[in-house]
Design an enzyme around this catalytic site. Structure first.
Site, short mmCIF file in Angstrom:
data_model
loop_
_atom_site.label_atom_id
_atom_site.label_comp_id
_atom_site.label_asym_id
_atom_site.label_seq_id
_atom_site.Cartn_x
_atom_site.Cartn_y
_atom_site.Cartn_z
N GLU A 11 21.02 4.75 2.22
CA GLU A 11 19.57 5.07 2.79
C GLU A 11 19.41 6.17 3.79
O GLU A 11 18.90 6.75 3.84
CB GLU A 11 18.81 3.64 3.55
CG GLU A 11 18.59 2.44 2.63
CD GLU A 11 19.94 1.26 2.75
OE1 GLU A 11 19.16 0.27 2.51
OE2 GLU A 11 20.88 1.89 2.91
N ASP A 96 21.07 -1.38 1.75
CA ASP A 96 21.14 -2.62 2.53
C ASP A 96 20.97 -3.99 1.75
O ASP A 96 20.10 -3.86 0.85
CB ASP A 96 19.99 -2.96 3.64
CG ASP A 96 20.42 -1.85 4.78
OD1 ASP A 96 21.55 -1.46 4.89
OD2 ASP A 96 19.42 -1.50 5.41
N ASP A 98 19.38 -6.50 1.62
CA ASP A 98 17.94 -7.50 1.91
C ASP A 98 16.77 -7.08 0.82
O ASP A 98 17.11 -6.20 0.00
CB ASP A 98 17.41 -7.34 3.43
CG ASP A 98 17.19 -5.90 3.70
OD1 ASP A 98 17.01 -5.08 2.81
OD2 ASP A 98 17.20 -5.51 4.89
N GLU A 100 14.22 -5.32 1.17
CA GLU A 100 13.90 -3.89 0.98
C GLU A 100 15.00 -3.03 0.42
O GLU A 100 14.65 -2.32 -0.35
CB GLU A 100 13.44 -3.78 2.47
CG GLU A 100 12.47 -2.35 2.65
CD GLU A 100 11.06 -2.86 2.14
OE1 GLU A 100 10.50 -2.09 1.57
OE2 GLU A 100 10.71 -4.09 2.29
N TYR A 328 25.30 -5.97 10.28
CA TYR A 328 23.85 -5.67 9.83
C TYR A 328 23.01 -6.45 10.65
O TYR A 328 23.26 -7.79 10.86
CB TYR A 328 23.69 -6.09 8.24
CG TYR A 328 22.45 -5.60 7.72
CD1 TYR A 328 22.08 -4.55 7.78
CD2 TYR A 328 21.52 -6.59 7.00
CE1 TYR A 328 20.70 -3.94 7.25
CE2 TYR A 328 20.24 -6.20 6.53
CZ TYR A 328 19.73 -4.90 6.58
OH TYR A 328 18.63 -4.31 6.03
N ARG A 330 19.65 -7.06 10.28
CA ARG A 330 18.46 -8.07 9.94
C ARG A 330 19.09 -9.03 9.15
O ARG A 330 19.28 -9.18 7.99
CB ARG A 330 17.75 -7.18 8.77
CG ARG A 330 17.07 -5.84 9.51
CD ARG A 330 16.06 -5.25 8.57
NE ARG A 330 15.35 -4.16 9.31
CZ ARG A 330 15.86 -2.84 9.16
NH1 ARG A 330 16.82 -2.68 8.56
NH2 ARG A 330 15.29 -2.01 10.09
N HIS A 375 23.42 -13.84 5.21
CA HIS A 375 24.22 -12.81 5.97
C HIS A 375 25.10 -13.51 7.09
O HIS A 375 24.95 -14.49 7.34
CB HIS A 375 23.34 -11.62 6.34
CG HIS A 375 22.65 -10.88 5.66
ND1 HIS A 375 21.37 -10.20 5.82
CD2 HIS A 375 22.86 -10.56 4.19
CE1 HIS A 375 20.83 -9.52 4.82
NE2 HIS A 375 21.74 -9.64 3.89
#
Length: 748
Positions: A11, A96, A98, A100, A328, A330, A375
């Protein structure tokens, strides 16, 4: 044809540079800089597709199909990625792990249309070992996670685009409603309503500073507080309800409520009295370390201890993650990998010694309802944790403070409990005609700090009387969650804390007689519920399963940016505009600001992410209704959002924008801001007298008395400033519904 290189897409440019340094020359690492395409705004939909997508950018008649576009600012990035892909033999999507990140990966595939093998690589920390390990454990893009993200995106579009226009028509232009932001705003408004309705109750007690010799014969002074008088317990804050009256339990307990005169008289009677020890009780004290950080608890701790907003916390955490310093950021998990447990225990032994380690490795269990992807927790990255000093010259100050907090919490999770003892003494003293007064004091001594050695807390203890309610900080915000928070907020280091003297009670035995150094009457008032801070709002949202911790920072930023909430110190205060918006949504769309309904929506998205339901079916029920013969299209709609809006009927805008204060006083929320009206007193034209509201006046501070003062100050009529030399007219200052203004009165 490719030339044997492998294209890796992440990203952010920072992440690309870091990973590129680990992978070597056979890999080209590039950044998409977030999403490369997004759901189109209705104005961006081409004329040929307006019929289907023109209202929402979503075709609600065809399974809620979204219309995606590559924005003008992303076209250069897409062109560069396509050019790089032509020279590659494989495409690795390293966004990532997740929803998103999974959606970004899917959009990359849909847009770039690669003709080479596509592999999804995932990792939870950016270290050489983690990156290389992820290359051997690639997978496909998770279609269920993509479906959940797309469903959330469409859901938020439908919610906002259906409800926001109602706000524009009835409250004011440019306002927005949101699935989570409106519920968060409602929480803050409800708390302010409770404060506005709260009636403070006064109560008094007596405190005494007593003296007794310690083991070496030196005088030690300690504070105590009266808890009962003549056999009756003194009333405290918990004995009063929100109307300022004694609770049923208070009546049943026959509590004694002292006024100022009585408390002063009792204090005077006790000045020369003998205080006799009735009992001295000592109990063991034990405090356990908390689990490692999740996204939510990190935001709360950073707010309480470092004074950082949720937005600042997540921005700093993003920087630490992308540079390979933490895992990470989140995550809902408190789990530590075996490698991390070993690294934490090695660090504890190195810095504090074996004595501070827990008996065995500790693993924590994630208890958060609706926890998402599995996670690891947020911890320092790698198999060896960097000391905070190692980062001092490498990261900005906010990142260093946050890393230190994460490092401390992770080490503490593998450390021994803090232990000590708590002593409680009760003493009696004759108060003349008022009878026997009983006082109490408590003190805790931390004999072995355990994990507190890492978190910056030392052996400091207290010998304080227990007060009913601590004073609230400025703005009426909730105080920090723990003594640790206070220690961090004041900047005390572990070394400073360690050197603090034990503040314990001196040794005493039953029958010992003490004398008071000072006795005084203390007045108190019950306090309204504390306002939310960002930290306590995050805690409440998570407890109610509203939204997800990864989105809390943006939600809080949105309601502040929209003018629904502002900050005073750390307290979140709703504007009068928020009162009007919340009132409309509560009265006309109660389901869509209901806490449980909002939590159920979030749980529905979780089910979609786990493949237990399709986004299309879920959106159909949400938008078109549910039940037997659930609506399949707009013609059959009955119980969903679409018909809730379509069948709305007339809304009395004046009623929605009116907040009653009492005694005929109303706050009106107008297009140019809020103002006060007095319906019981009219001006010369027969209109209610009006006054503008100071921006610094919080809603709970606008009492009836304050309101009448504002009306009185604004009711003096026009004030002449002088004569206009050009026309001969009089220049006056007048007070209107939107505040003071200048008017020119022609010369007659």
């Amino acid at each position: 044809m490719g030339n044997g290189t492998k294209l890796v897409i992440v990203e952010s440019p920072t992440k690309a540079r870091k990973i590129g340094g680990y992978l070597g020359n056979d890999y080209t690492v590039m950044a998409s800089v977030g999403h490369i395409r997004d759901l189109a705004q209705p104005s961006q939909v081409p004329a040929s597709a307006k019929a289907k997508f023109g209202k929402f950018g979503v075709d609600v008649e065809d399974g809620f199909k979204p219309y995606y576009i590559v924005g003008s600012e992303k076209k250069k990035t897409v062109a560069e990625l396509k050019a790089a892909l032509k020279d590659a033999d494989e495409l690795y999507l390293a966004t990532d792990e997740d929803r998103e990140g999974e959606a970004i990966a899917w959009h990359l595939v849909e847009t770039l249309k690669p003709k080479v093998p596509v592999k999804r690589m995932v990792f939870h920390e950016i270290t050489p070992e983690a990156i290389k390990a992820s290359l051997s454990k690639t997978r496909d893009v998770d279609a269920h996670m993509v479906d959940a993200q797309e469903t959330r995106r469409v859901l938020d579009r439908l919610y906002g685009y259906e409800l926001s226009p109602v706000l524009w028509r009835k409250v004011g232009p440019g306002l927005s409603a949101g699935r989570v932001q409106s519920v968060a705003t409602r929480l803050i408004v409800e708390r302010e309503r409770e404060r506005m309705a709260f009636v403070r109750a006064p109560y008094w007690d007596v405190s005494a500073t007593l003296a007794a010799p310690d083991a070496e014969g030196q005088e030690v002074r300690f504070a105590s507080r009266m808890v009962s008088l003549d056999g009756r317990r003194l009333a405290g804050s918990k004995d009063f309800d929100t109307t300022g009256q004694l609770t049923p339990d208070g009546f049943a307990g026959n509590v004694r409520q002292l006024d100022e005169a009585q408390a002063t008289a009792v204090a005077t009677a006790l000045e020369q009295a003998a205080f006799t020890v009735m009992s001295m009780e000592t109990k063991p004290y034990r405090r356990r370390p908390q689990p490692p950080f999740t996204t939510s608890t990190l935001q709360q701790a950073a707010g309480n201890r470092l004074g950082m907003s949720s937005r600042q916390t997540m921005r700093a955490a993003q920087g630490l993650y992308e540079n390979g310093y933490i895992t990470y950021m989140r995550t809902d998990s408190v789990t530590l990998s075996q490698e991390a447990i070993e690294a934490a225990r090695n660090a504890v032994e190195f810095h504090f010694g074996k004595a501070f380690l827990s008996e065995g490795p500790k693993q924590y269990t994630t208890r958060t309802a609706g926890a998402q992807e599995a996670h690891e927790c947020i911890r320092p990255a790698g198999a060896r944790f960097r000391d905070p000093q190692e980062l001092a010259t490498k990261v900005p100050a906010d990142q260093l403070k946050l890393y230190t907090l994460i490092w401390q919490r992770t080490l503490a999770s593998q450390m021994a409990d803090a232990t000590g003892s708590t002593a409680t003494v009760r003493l009696s003293a004759p108060a003349g005609t008022y009878g026997e007064a009983v006082f109490q004091a408590s003190g805790t001594v931390i004999e072995f700090p355990g994990f507190m050695k890492a978190t910056g807390e030392g052996r400091r203890a207290s010998a304080e009387p227990k007060t009913e309610q601590a004073a609230q900080p400025a703005g009426g915000a909730e105080p920090s969650a723990s003594a640790a928070a206070a220690s961090q907020a004041t900047g005390r280091t572990a070394k400073q804390a360690e050197s603090d003297e034990n503040a314990s009670l001196p040794p005493m035995r039953t029958g010992d007689v003490l004398h008071a150094v000072a006795v005084q009457a203390d007045g108190h008032e019950t306090q309204p519920p504390a306002r939310y801070t960002e930290a306590s709002l995050v805690r409440t949202l998570e407890a109610k399963e509203i939204g997800r911790p990864s989105t809390y920072a943006s939600i809080i930023s949105t309601i502040i940016d929209r003018g629904y909430v502002y900050e005073r110190g750390r307290a979140l205060i709703p504007s009068w505009l928020a009162f009007a918006v919340t009132k409309l949504l509560e009265t006309k769309f109660p389901k869509y600001v209901d806490y449980q309904f909002t939590a159920d929506m979030e749980n529905g998205l979780d089910q979609i992410a786990h493949g237990q339901e399709s986004g299309r079916d879920w959106l159909t029920r949400f938008y078109f209704g549910s039940g037997d013969g659930a609506a399949a299209n707009a013609d059959e709609a009955h119980a969903g959002l679409q018909q809730q809006v379509a069948q709305l009927g007339e809304i009395d805008a004046r009623a929605i924008n009116t907040i009653e204060i009492g005694d005929g006083l109303h706050v009106r929320v107008g297009r140019y801001g809020p103002y006060l009206e007095d319906m019981n007193h009219l001006d010369d034209q027969g209109n209610p007298k009006r006054a503008s509201l100071p921006d610094t006046l919080a809603p709970d501070e606008l009492t009836v008395e304050v309101g009448h003062e504002l009306i009185e100050k604004n009711a003096g009529g026009p004030r002449a400033l002088g004569v206009d030399p050009a026309t001969g007219g009089t220049v006056e200052v007048r007070n209107g519904r939107f505040g003071p203004y200048v008017a020119l009165v022609p010369d007659r």
